[in-house]
Design an enzyme around this catalytic site. Structure first.
Site, mmCIF file in Angstrom:
data_model
loop_
_atom_site.group_PDB
_atom_site.id
_atom_site.type_symbol
_atom_site.label_atom_id
_atom_site.label_comp_id
_atom_site.label_asym_id
_atom_site.label_seq_id
_atom_site.Cartn_x
_atom_site.Cartn_y
_atom_site.Cartn_z
ATOM 1 N N GLY A 177 0.789 -1.241 0.000
ATOM 2 C CA GLY A 177 0.000 0.000 0.000
ATOM 3 C C GLY A 177 0.812 1.276 0.000
ATOM 4 O O GLY A 177 0.245 2.368 0.070
ATOM 5 N N GLY A 179 2.952 2.316 -2.436
ATOM 6 C CA GLY A 179 3.347 2.767 -3.772
ATOM 7 C C GLY A 179 2.651 4.043 -4.221
ATOM 8 O O GLY A 179 1.538 4.346 -3.800
ATOM 9 N N CYS A 182 -0.588 3.307 -6.034
ATOM 10 C CA CYS A 182 -1.305 2.220 -5.398
ATOM 11 C C CYS A 182 -2.505 2.800 -4.666
ATOM 12 O O CYS A 182 -2.396 3.838 -4.030
ATOM 13 C CB CYS A 182 -0.321 1.592 -4.413
ATOM 14 S SG CYS A 182 -1.085 0.552 -3.238
HETATM 15 P P1 5GP Z 1 6.625 3.640 -5.824
HETATM 16 O O1 5GP Z 1 8.122 3.584 -5.913
HETATM 17 O O2 5GP Z 1 6.001 4.136 -7.098
HETATM 18 O O3 5GP Z 1 6.142 4.390 -4.623
HETATM 19 O O4 5GP Z 1 6.117 2.142 -5.592
HETATM 20 C C1 5GP Z 1 6.350 1.137 -6.527
HETATM 21 C C2 5GP Z 1 5.665 -0.138 -6.077
HETATM 22 O O5 5GP Z 1 4.250 0.017 -6.015
HETATM 23 C C3 5GP Z 1 5.830 -1.302 -7.010
HETATM 24 O O6 5GP Z 1 7.113 -1.887 -6.953
HETATM 25 C C4 5GP Z 1 4.714 -2.238 -6.553
HETATM 26 O O7 5GP Z 1 5.085 -3.012 -5.436
HETATM 27 C C5 5GP Z 1 3.644 -1.269 -6.119
HETATM 28 N N1 5GP Z 1 2.573 -1.191 -7.124
HETATM 29 C C6 5GP Z 1 2.703 -1.034 -8.459
HETATM 30 N N2 5GP Z 1 1.504 -1.016 -9.065
HETATM 31 C C7 5GP Z 1 0.581 -1.189 -8.105
HETATM 32 C C8 5GP Z 1 -0.852 -1.280 -8.098
HETATM 33 O O8 5GP Z 1 -1.534 -1.150 -9.114
HETATM 34 N N3 5GP Z 1 -1.437 -1.499 -6.894
HETATM 35 C C9 5GP Z 1 -0.706 -1.638 -5.750
HETATM 36 N N4 5GP Z 1 -1.360 -1.892 -4.618
HETATM 37 N N5 5GP Z 1 0.633 -1.520 -5.709
HETATM 38 C C10 5GP Z 1 1.269 -1.308 -6.873
#
Ligand code: 5GP
Length: 346
Positions: A177, A179, A182
Site C-alpha cells: 500500500g 506505492g 497504489c
Molecule cells: P513507488 O516507488 O512508485 O512508490 O512504488 C512502486 C511499487 O508500487 C511497485 O514496486 C509495486 O510493489 C507497487 N505497485 C505497483 N503497481 C501497483 C498497483 O496497481 N497497486 C498496488 N497496490 N501496488 C502497486
C-alpha cells in the site's frame, strides 16, 4: 479488540541525525555493496537499487541505462519469452530479476525460458504475500531453481519475512500500500507504514541471513537513504523512475516553437484499470482496480535521475560518517519529526 499502540513510522515521520566522523568528502563513500545470498550462496556486487517490475519502468532500456552504475531492474512480466531469452543472454543479465506472479501461465513461461538460458534472479511478486498458496509457490520455485536468487513479496511483518525465507526466498520484498500509484489503502484499509515495515522485516530476515528489499513509498532521494538506514538491503523504485526516455507507456507531445516535444508520460499501477485493460481485457467482475493512472512530467534520460539519487545517498552517508553502504544502518539514528522541511516557497 487489540490495538497496537507503539508508533509505526513512514519516511516522512523521521530525519536522520548527523554524526561526527573523519570522512571529508562524499567521493570517499562507496554505495556499492556485495551480497552472498542465503539459499544459493551466489554473490552479487553493485548498487542495490532496483527499478520496479512495472511495465513502465521495469524495461530492457532502463536495465541498459542502469548497468554502468551497477543498479538493477526487475523486468516486467509482460515481455514475450523470446525477448526475455534474448535479453538474458546479454552480459547485464546478472543485474536483472525475471518477474513472475503465481499463475500457471507465469510458471510455464519461466520453465520455457529456463530451458534456453540461465535465470539468475527471480522476483515472485503478488499484491498480498500472506496466502498459503503464495508460500507454496515460493517453495516450488525454490525447488525447481536451486541456483537462482529468489526475491518474494509483498509482505510487511517479521513473521511473514521469516516464513518466506524459510520457504526458499533469499530476499523478501517489503511494502503493502505504500506505492505512488497504489490505491490499496483507500480501497481496503490495509497497509503498514513503510519505514517500520522495513525495520521489522529486516530484523527478522537478517536473523536468518536473508535480505530485505524496501518496495514503494520513496518520493525523494532522502527516502532511499532512510530505507537503507532502516535496514533495507535493496530499495525498489517505481514513481521516482517514471517519466524517462527509457520508460514505456504513452507519451504526450506538445508543439513548442513549431517542434513536437514530449511533455508527459503515462504511469500506472500494475493493478490499475489501465494495466488490466491492457493485459487482461478489463477488470474482472469480482475485483476492483487497486492502482491508479497518472501523467508524470517528461524528465529526459534516467541516468541523470539515478546519478541524483546516488549523489543524495553519498551525501547522506557523509553526514552520518558511513564509508560503505553496509555501515549505513549501524550509523543511522532516526529522530521523530513533525515536519520534513521549510515550505515557504512551496
Ligand atoms: P513507488 O516507488 O512508485 O512508490 O512504488 C512502486 C511499487 O508500487 C511497485 O514496486 C509495486 O510493489 C507497487 N505497485 C505497483 N503497481 C501497483 C498497483 O496497481 N497497486 C498496488 N497496490 N501496488 C502497486
Amino acid at each position: 479488540m487489540h490495538i497496537e499502540t507503539d508508533p509505526k513510522l513512514d519516511f516522512k515521520d523521521v530525519l536522520i541525525r548527523p554524526k561526527r566522523s573523519t570522512l571529508s568528502s562524499r567521493a570517499d563513500v562507496d554505495v556499492t555493496r556485495s551480497f552472498r545470498f542465503v539459499h544459493t550462496g551466489r554473490e552479487w556486487t553493485g548498487f542495490p537499487l532496483i527499478a520496479s517490475n512495472m511495465d513502465t519502468v521495469g524495461t530492457f532500456s532502463v536495465a541498459r541505462a542502469f548497468a554502468p552504475f551497477g543498479a538493477m531492474v526487475a523486468l516486467h512480466k509482460h515481455y514475450p519469452a523470446e525477448r526475455l531469452i534474448e535479453f538474458l543472454r546479454s552480459e547485464i543479465a546478472e543485474n536483472v530479476f525475471y518477474s513472475i506472479g503465481t499463475t500457471t501461465e507465469d510458471l510455464d513461461k519461466l520453465a520455457l525460458v529456463r530451458a534456453q538460458v540461465p535465470v539468475g534472479k527471480i522476483c515472485i511478486d503478488v499484491a498480498n504475500g500472506y496466502s498459503e498458496q503464495f508460500l507454496q509457490v515460493v517453495q516450488r520455485v525454490r525447488a525447481e531453481n536451486p541456483d537462482s536468487v529468489i526475491m518474494a513479496g509483498a509482505i510487511v511483518t517479521g513473521e511473514m519475512a521469516e516464513a518466506l525465507i524459510l520457504a526458499g526466498a533469499d530476499i523478501v520484498k517489503v511494502g503493502i500500500g505504500s506505492g505512488s500509484v497504489c490505491t490499496t489503502r483507500d480501497l481496503t484499509g490495509v497497509g503498514y507504514p513503510q519505514l517500520s515495515a522495513v525495520i521489522e522485516c529486516a530484523d527478522a530476515a537478517h536473523g536468518l541471513r536473508g535480505h530485505v528489499c524496501s518496495d514503494g513509498g520513496c518520493t525523494v532521494p532522502g527516502d532511499v537513504a532512510k530505507a537503507f538506514g532502516g535496514g533495507a538491503d535493496f530499495v525498489m523504485l517505481g514513481g521516482m523512475l517514471a517519466g524517462h526516455d527509457e520508460c514505456e507507456g504513452r507519451v504526450r507531445y506538445e508543439i513548442r516553437n513549431g517542434e513536437s516535444v514530449p511533455v508527459g508520460l503515462e504511469f500506472y499501477g500494475m493493478s490499475s484499470d489501465t494495466a488490466m485493460n491492457k493485459y487482461h481485457g478489463g477488470v474482472a467482475d469480482y475485483r476492483a482496480a487497486e492502482g491508479k493512472t497518472v501523467e508524470v512530467p517528461y524528465r529526459g534520460p534516467v541516468k541523470a535521475t539515478l546519478q541524483h539519487i546516488m549523489g543524495g545517498l553519498r551525501s547522506s552517508m557523509t553526514y552520518i560518517g558511513a564509508t560503505r553502504l553496509k555501515e549505513v544502518p549501524k550509523r543511522t539514528t532516526f529522530v521523530l519529526v513533525g515536519a520534513q522541511r521549510n515550505t515557504v516557497f512551496d
